[in-house]
Design a protein around this motif. Structure first.
Motif, PDB file in Angstrom:
ATOM      1  N   ILE A  82       0.876  -1.161   0.000  1.00  8.60           N
ATOM      2  CA  ILE A  82       0.000   0.000   0.000  1.00  8.60           C
ATOM      3  C   ILE A  82       0.914   1.213   0.000  1.00  8.60           C
ATOM      4  N   THR A  83       0.744   2.026  -1.028  1.00  8.24           N
ATOM      5  CA  THR A  83       1.581   3.210  -1.185  1.00  8.24           C
ATOM      6  C   THR A  83       0.714   4.454  -1.219  1.00  8.24           C
ATOM      7  N   GLN A  84       1.345   5.586  -0.944  1.00  8.61           N
ATOM      8  CA  GLN A  84       0.672   6.874  -1.063  1.00  8.61           C
ATOM      9  C   GLN A  84       1.482   7.681  -2.059  1.00  8.61           C
ATOM     10  N   CYS A  85       0.888   7.921  -3.217  1.00 11.03           N
ATOM     11  CA  CYS A  85       1.583   8.558  -4.330  1.00 11.03           C
ATOM     12  C   CYS A  85       0.802   9.771  -4.804  1.00 11.03           C
ATOM     13  N   LYS A  86       1.484  10.645  -5.543  1.00 11.21           N
ATOM     14  CA  LYS A  86       0.794  11.845  -6.038  1.00 11.21           C
ATOM     15  C   LYS A  86      -0.264  11.498  -7.075  1.00 11.21           C
ATOM     16  N   ASP A  87      -0.045  10.393  -7.820  1.00 13.88           N
ATOM     17  CA  ASP A  87      -1.020   9.958  -8.819  1.00 13.88           C
ATOM     18  C   ASP A  87      -0.729   8.512  -9.212  1.00 13.88           C
ATOM     19  N   LYS A  88      -1.597   7.958 -10.075  1.00 15.09           N
ATOM     20  CA  LYS A  88      -1.446   6.559 -10.480  1.00 15.09           C
ATOM     21  C   LYS A  88      -0.152   6.332 -11.254  1.00 15.09           C
ATOM     22  N   ALA A  89       0.260   7.311 -12.034  1.00 13.65           N
ATOM     23  CA  ALA A  89       1.510   7.180 -12.802  1.00 13.65           C
ATOM     24  C   ALA A  89       2.693   6.928 -11.873  1.00 13.65           C
ATOM     25  N   GLU A  90       2.742   7.626 -10.747  1.00 15.54           N
ATOM     26  CA  GLU A  90       3.831   7.407  -9.792  1.00 15.54           C
ATOM     27  C   GLU A  90       3.738   6.008  -9.183  1.00 15.54           C
ATOM     28  N   ALA A  91       2.526   5.568  -8.845  1.00 10.81           N
ATOM     29  CA  ALA A  91       2.340   4.227  -8.284  1.00 10.81           C
ATOM     30  C   ALA A  91       2.785   3.157  -9.285  1.00 10.81           C
ATOM     31  N   VAL A  92       2.457   3.352 -10.555  1.00 14.72           N
ATOM     32  CA  VAL A  92       2.856   2.404 -11.599  1.00 14.72           C
ATOM     33  C   VAL A  92       4.374   2.405 -11.769  1.00 14.72           C
ATOM     34  N   GLU A  93       4.996   3.569 -11.672  1.00  9.72           N
ATOM     35  CA  GLU A  93       6.457   3.655 -11.786  1.00  9.72           C
ATOM     36  C   GLU A  93       7.139   2.860 -10.663  1.00  9.72           C
ATOM     37  N   TRP A  94       6.677   3.018  -9.429  1.00 11.86           N
ATOM     38  CA  TRP A  94       7.244   2.253  -8.314  1.00 11.86           C
ATOM     39  C   TRP A  94       7.026   0.759  -8.511  1.00 11.86           C
ATOM     40  N   ALA A  95       5.838   0.375  -8.996  1.00  8.58           N
ATOM     41  CA  ALA A  95       5.550  -1.047  -9.241  1.00  8.58           C
ATOM     42  C   ALA A  95       6.505  -1.612 -10.288  1.00  8.58           C
ATOM     43  N   GLY A  96       6.742  -0.855 -11.347  1.00 16.34           N
ATOM     44  CA  GLY A  96       7.675  -1.297 -12.382  1.00 16.34           C
ATOM     45  C   GLY A  96       9.087  -1.448 -11.854  1.00 16.34           C
ATOM     46  N   ARG A  97       9.498  -0.524 -11.019  1.00 12.66           N
ATOM     47  CA  ARG A  97      10.832  -0.628 -10.413  1.00 12.66           C
ATOM     48  C   ARG A  97      10.934  -1.871  -9.545  1.00 12.66           C
ATOM     49  N   PHE A  98       9.844  -2.191  -8.820  1.00 12.02           N
ATOM     50  CA  PHE A  98       9.845  -3.405  -8.003  1.00 12.02           C
ATOM     51  C   PHE A  98       9.966  -4.648  -8.887  1.00 12.02           C
ATOM     52  N   LEU A  99       9.211  -4.696  -9.970  1.00 20.45           N
ATOM     53  CA  LEU A  99       9.282  -5.870 -10.855  1.00 20.45           C
ATOM     54  C   LEU A  99      10.680  -6.039 -11.433  1.00 20.45           C
ATOM     55  N   ARG A 100      11.349  -4.931 -11.741  1.00 23.45           N
ATOM     56  CA  ARG A 100      12.705  -5.018 -12.310  1.00 23.45           C
ATOM     57  C   ARG A 100      13.741  -5.530 -11.323  1.00 23.45           C
ATOM     58  N   THR A 101      13.407  -5.613 -10.025  1.00 20.50           N
ATOM     59  CA  THR A 101      14.356  -6.192  -9.068  1.00 20.50           C
ATOM     60  C   THR A 101      14.424  -7.713  -9.209  1.00 20.50           C
ATOM     61  N   HIS A 102      13.437  -8.313  -9.868  1.00 21.25           N
ATOM     62  CA  HIS A 102      13.368  -9.774 -10.005  1.00 21.25           C
ATOM     63  C   HIS A 102      14.362 -10.287 -11.043  1.00 21.25           C
ATOM     64  N   ASP A 103      14.893 -11.474 -10.785  1.00 20.84           N
ATOM     65  CA  ASP A 103      15.754 -12.138 -11.752  1.00 20.84           C
ATOM     66  C   ASP A 103      14.938 -12.486 -12.989  1.00 20.84           C
ATOM     67  N   GLU A 104      15.607 -12.664 -14.132  1.00 21.62           N
ATOM     68  CA  GLU A 104      14.936 -12.877 -15.415  1.00 21.62           C
ATOM     69  C   GLU A 104      14.035 -14.097 -15.458  1.00 21.62           C
TER      70      GLU A 104
END
Length: 118
Positions: A82-104
């Protein structure tokens, strides 16, 4: 500022045996530290495997309870934040960064949904 629920969906049948690599754990930890320091992260956690799930279902005026595992499930919710972001675009950006931490070899999807406030 809006809050967002991000559900992390994983393909349990094709997840690497032994779980995350140590390097993946380090990348994930660094990102979680960054997002927490930025004041965005309100709560996050991983969830037990779907084999330990209990589903409670309501249909036709009847309640049923079924314990896992559920073989028909391809992707299951493996964690959330659960995050608190300025808008959905910011929430999606953080989610994408989290997914990129995963191995291929991981197959992971993030579902980002705004929480409707009272």
């Amino acid at each position: 500022m809006p809050r967002f629920l991000t559900m992390i969906r994983v393909d349990e049948k094709n997840s690497p045996e032994g779980g995350p690599s140590p390097e993946m754990g380090e990348r994930m930890g660094a990102l979680l530290e960054e997002i927490t320091k930025a004041g965005v992260m309100l709560e996050t956690a991983g969830l037990t495997p779907s084999a330990q799930t209990t589903q409670v279902h309501w249909e036709g005026g009847r309640l049923s309870v079924t314990d896992g595992p559920f073989t028909e499930a391809k992707e299951v919710v493996g964690g959330y934040s659960i995050t608190q972001c300025k808008d959905k675009a910011e929430a999606v950006e953080w989610a994408g960064r989290f997914l990129r931490t995963h191995d291929e070899q991981w197959t992971v999807t993030a579902e980002v949904r705004e929480i409707i406030e009272g």
